[in-house]
Design a protein around this motif. Structure first.
Motif, PDB file in Angstrom:
ATOM      1  N   ALA A  19       0.833  -1.213   0.000  1.00  0.00           N
ATOM      2  CA  ALA A  19       0.000   0.000   0.000  1.00  0.00           C
ATOM      3  C   ALA A  19       0.867   1.263   0.000  1.00  0.00           C
ATOM      4  CB  ALA A  19      -0.938   0.002   1.210  1.00  0.00           C
ATOM      5  N   ALA A  20       1.953   1.259   0.752  1.00  0.00           N
ATOM      6  CA  ALA A  20       2.836   2.429   0.790  1.00  0.00           C
ATOM      7  C   ALA A  20       3.473   2.658  -0.583  1.00  0.00           C
ATOM      8  CB  ALA A  20       3.912   2.247   1.857  1.00  0.00           C
ATOM      9  N   ALA A  21       3.880   1.584  -1.246  1.00  0.00           N
ATOM     10  CA  ALA A  21       4.525   1.716  -2.556  1.00  0.00           C
ATOM     11  C   ALA A  21       3.554   2.250  -3.612  1.00  0.00           C
ATOM     12  CB  ALA A  21       5.097   0.373  -2.994  1.00  0.00           C
ATOM     13  N   LEU A  22       2.262   2.043  -3.410  1.00  0.00           N
ATOM     14  CA  LEU A  22       1.250   2.533  -4.350  1.00  0.00           C
ATOM     15  C   LEU A  22       0.723   3.924  -3.988  1.00  0.00           C
ATOM     16  CD1 LEU A  22      -1.071  -0.471  -5.290  1.00  0.00           C
ATOM     17  CD2 LEU A  22       0.249   0.966  -6.842  1.00  0.00           C
ATOM     18  N   ASP A  23       1.268   4.541  -2.959  1.00  0.00           N
ATOM     19  CA  ASP A  23       0.794   5.844  -2.490  1.00  0.00           C
ATOM     20  C   ASP A  23       1.486   6.965  -3.275  1.00  0.00           C
ATOM     21  OD1 ASP A  23       0.340   8.236  -1.136  1.00  0.00           O
ATOM     22  OD2 ASP A  23       0.766   7.409   0.845  1.00  0.00           O
ATOM     23  N   PRO A  24       0.736   7.699  -4.130  1.00  0.00           N
ATOM     24  CA  PRO A  24       1.356   8.769  -4.918  1.00  0.00           C
ATOM     25  C   PRO A  24       1.974   9.862  -4.046  1.00  0.00           C
ATOM     26  CG  PRO A  24      -0.886   8.355  -5.680  1.00  0.00           C
ATOM     27  CD  PRO A  24      -0.685   7.554  -4.428  1.00  0.00           C
ATOM     28  N   GLY A  25       1.358  10.178  -2.914  1.00  0.00           N
ATOM     29  CA  GLY A  25       1.887  11.199  -2.023  1.00  0.00           C
ATOM     30  C   GLY A  25       3.229  10.800  -1.443  1.00  0.00           C
ATOM     31  N   LEU A  26       3.383   9.535  -1.092  1.00  0.00           N
ATOM     32  CA  LEU A  26       4.660   9.066  -0.571  1.00  0.00           C
ATOM     33  C   LEU A  26       5.729   9.174  -1.657  1.00  0.00           C
ATOM     34  CD1 LEU A  26       5.304   6.155   1.776  1.00  0.00           C
ATOM     35  CD2 LEU A  26       6.747   6.487  -0.207  1.00  0.00           C
ATOM     36  N   HIS A  27       5.363   8.864  -2.893  1.00  0.00           N
ATOM     37  CA  HIS A  27       6.334   8.996  -3.987  1.00  0.00           C
ATOM     38  C   HIS A  27       6.806  10.446  -4.116  1.00  0.00           C
ATOM     39  CE1 HIS A  27       8.357   8.040  -7.760  1.00  0.00           C
ATOM     40  NE2 HIS A  27       7.959   9.244  -8.133  1.00  0.00           N
ATOM     41  N   VAL A  28       5.878  11.375  -4.055  1.00  0.00           N
ATOM     42  CA  VAL A  28       6.242  12.799  -4.160  1.00  0.00           C
ATOM     43  C   VAL A  28       7.166  13.188  -3.009  1.00  0.00           C
ATOM     44  CG1 VAL A  28       5.346  15.165  -4.053  1.00  0.00           C
ATOM     45  CG2 VAL A  28       4.219  13.463  -5.509  1.00  0.00           C
ATOM     46  N   ARG A  29       6.851  12.738  -1.780  1.00  0.00           N
ATOM     47  CA  ARG A  29       7.715  13.043  -0.632  1.00  0.00           C
ATOM     48  C   ARG A  29       9.109  12.455  -0.825  1.00  0.00           C
ATOM     49  NH1 ARG A  29       2.867  11.803   1.664  1.00  0.00           N
ATOM     50  NH2 ARG A  29       3.485   9.797   2.566  1.00  0.00           N
ATOM     51  N   SER A  30       9.185  11.261  -1.400  1.00  0.00           N
ATOM     52  CA  SER A  30      10.482  10.600  -1.573  1.00  0.00           C
ATOM     53  C   SER A  30      11.358  11.299  -2.608  1.00  0.00           C
ATOM     54  CB  SER A  30      10.292   9.128  -1.952  1.00  0.00           C
ATOM     55  OG  SER A  30       9.875   8.982  -3.292  1.00  0.00           O
ATOM     56  N   MET A  31      10.769  12.056  -3.505  1.00  0.00           N
ATOM     57  CA  MET A  31      11.517  12.736  -4.568  1.00  0.00           C
ATOM     58  C   MET A  31      11.544  14.252  -4.370  1.00  0.00           C
ATOM     59  SD  MET A  31      12.753  10.499  -6.717  1.00  0.00           S
ATOM     60  CE  MET A  31      13.113   9.381  -5.366  1.00  0.00           C
ATOM     61  N   ALA A  32      11.259  14.709  -3.158  1.00  0.00           N
ATOM     62  CA  ALA A  32      11.154  16.147  -2.884  1.00  0.00           C
ATOM     63  C   ALA A  32      12.433  16.906  -3.234  1.00  0.00           C
ATOM     64  CB  ALA A  32      10.789  16.380  -1.418  1.00  0.00           C
ATOM     65  N   ARG A  33      13.579  16.333  -2.986  1.00  0.00           N
ATOM     66  CA  ARG A  33      14.817  17.071  -3.259  1.00  0.00           C
ATOM     67  C   ARG A  33      15.062  17.277  -4.747  1.00  0.00           C
ATOM     68  NH1 ARG A  33      20.047  15.278  -4.053  1.00  0.00           N
ATOM     69  NH2 ARG A  33      20.255  13.067  -4.480  1.00  0.00           N
ATOM     70  N   HIS A  34      14.326  16.549  -5.583  1.00  0.00           N
ATOM     71  CA  HIS A  34      14.430  16.719  -7.033  1.00  0.00           C
ATOM     72  C   HIS A  34      13.294  17.586  -7.565  1.00  0.00           C
ATOM     73  CE1 HIS A  34      17.569  13.708  -7.023  1.00  0.00           C
ATOM     74  NE2 HIS A  34      16.788  12.981  -6.259  1.00  0.00           N
ATOM     75  N   GLY A  35      12.477  18.103  -6.647  1.00  0.00           N
ATOM     76  CA  GLY A  35      11.363  18.956  -7.047  1.00  0.00           C
ATOM     77  C   GLY A  35      10.306  18.212  -7.841  1.00  0.00           C
ATOM     78  N   GLU A  36      10.220  16.899  -7.643  1.00  0.00           N
ATOM     79  CA  GLU A  36       9.253  16.113  -8.417  1.00  0.00           C
ATOM     80  C   GLU A  36       7.836  16.403  -7.935  1.00  0.00           C
ATOM     81  OE1 GLU A  36       8.557  11.470  -9.545  1.00  0.00           O
ATOM     82  OE2 GLU A  36      10.566  12.336  -9.698  1.00  0.00           O
ATOM     83  N   THR A  37       6.968  16.667  -8.865  1.00  0.00           N
ATOM     84  CA  THR A  37       5.558  16.909  -8.573  1.00  0.00           C
ATOM     85  C   THR A  37       4.705  16.111  -9.547  1.00  0.00           C
ATOM     86  OG1 THR A  37       5.499  18.817 -10.047  1.00  0.00           O
ATOM     87  CG2 THR A  37       5.968  19.258  -7.722  1.00  0.00           C
ATOM     88  N   MET A  38       3.444  15.953  -9.177  1.00  0.00           N
ATOM     89  CA  MET A  38       2.480  15.321 -10.077  1.00  0.00           C
ATOM     90  C   MET A  38       1.791  16.412 -10.877  1.00  0.00           C
ATOM     91  SD  MET A  38       0.529  12.226  -8.102  1.00  0.00           S
ATOM     92  CE  MET A  38       0.343  13.091  -6.554  1.00  0.00           C
ATOM     93  N   VAL A  39       1.951  16.368 -12.179  1.00  0.00           N
ATOM     94  CA  VAL A  39       1.260  17.299 -13.063  1.00  0.00           C
ATOM     95  C   VAL A  39      -0.150  16.779 -13.308  1.00  0.00           C
ATOM     96  CG1 VAL A  39       1.283  18.338 -15.368  1.00  0.00           C
ATOM     97  CG2 VAL A  39       3.424  17.951 -14.156  1.00  0.00           C
ATOM     98  N   GLU A  40      -0.254  15.465 -13.429  1.00  0.00           N
ATOM     99  CA  GLU A  40      -1.539  14.786 -13.600  1.00  0.00           C
ATOM    100  C   GLU A  40      -1.576  13.657 -12.582  1.00  0.00           C
ATOM    101  OE1 GLU A  40      -3.628  11.499 -16.514  1.00  0.00           O
ATOM    102  OE2 GLU A  40      -1.552  12.085 -16.797  1.00  0.00           O
ATOM    103  N   ALA A  41      -2.467  13.767 -11.606  1.00  0.00           N
ATOM    104  CA  ALA A  41      -2.587  12.754 -10.560  1.00  0.00           C
ATOM    105  C   ALA A  41      -3.504  11.627 -11.038  1.00  0.00           C
ATOM    106  CB  ALA A  41      -3.151  13.383  -9.289  1.00  0.00           C
ATOM    107  N   PRO A  42      -3.358  10.433 -10.452  1.00  0.00           N
ATOM    108  CA  PRO A  42      -4.262   9.348 -10.811  1.00  0.00           C
ATOM    109  C   PRO A  42      -5.693   9.664 -10.361  1.00  0.00           C
ATOM    110  CG  PRO A  42      -2.868   8.702  -8.976  1.00  0.00           C
ATOM    111  CD  PRO A  42      -2.387  10.040  -9.438  1.00  0.00           C
ATOM    112  N   ALA A  43      -6.656   9.165 -11.088  1.00  0.00           N
ATOM    113  CA  ALA A  43      -8.064   9.370 -10.734  1.00  0.00           C
ATOM    114  C   ALA A  43      -8.298   8.889  -9.304  1.00  0.00           C
ATOM    115  CB  ALA A  43      -8.961   8.613 -11.703  1.00  0.00           C
TER     116      ALA A  43
END
Length: 156
Positions: A19-43
């Motif tokens: 469940a954690a690996a499928l969490d889009p918010g956790l992915h964004v937090r994990s890539m924060a130092r690269h400024g990664e953001t979701m331009v289009e989030a999953p439905a």
């Protein structure tokens, strides 16, 4: 195509790590130092079978967008995502979760190919494999810290 496998044991049951690996918010937090953001989030804000997401980030000082498709979701055993548009010639990430005496063995298998034929293969061998391994390790550090930081531990 280039390929690498990373494995890590996390002190939590497979369903929780899945469940954690499928969490889009956790992915964004994990890539924060690269400024990664979701331009289009999953439905619905969560990944499910057939979800697409578009990421924007800066790597090597270069801004880029990558659109991914999440598929083959098999809770809590695994799922896959692959690039459907972006900087790679091909990119596939297989996520697997297995029971382990100390919790869950999380395995990431990454297969990728940079564009530009022989030049891309050279870049993959000299730079990209190491860079991507470091990115996935950062992501996995965040997953581990968030799960194990909740105070949850399993018996040894």
């Amino acid at each position: 195509m280039a390929r690498f496998v990373l494995e890590r044991v996390i002190a939590a049951p497979p369903a929780e790590v899945f469940a954690a690996a499928l969490d889009p918010g956790l992915h964004v937090r994990s890539m924060a130092r690269h400024g990664e953001t979701m331009v289009e989030a999953p439905a619905g804000g969560v990944f499910s079978e057939g979800s697409t997401v578009t990421w924007r980030a800066r790597h090597f000082g270069i801004p880029f967008r990558l659109r991914s498709l999440v598929f083959d979701i098999d809770p809590p055993r695994g799922f896959r995502d692959r690039q459907i548009a972006g900087p790679f010639g091909a990119f596939l990430h297989v996520h697997e979760f297995e029971e382990h005496p100390r919790g869950t063995l999380m395995r990431d298998t990454i297969t990728f190919r940079s564009p530009f034929g022989p030049l891309g293969r050279l870049v993959d061998r000299l730079v990209m494999r190491t860079y991507l391994q470091r990115l996935i390790e950062e992501r996995n550090d965040t997953i581990t810290a968030e799960i194990e930081g909740r105070g949850r531990t399993l018996s040894p």
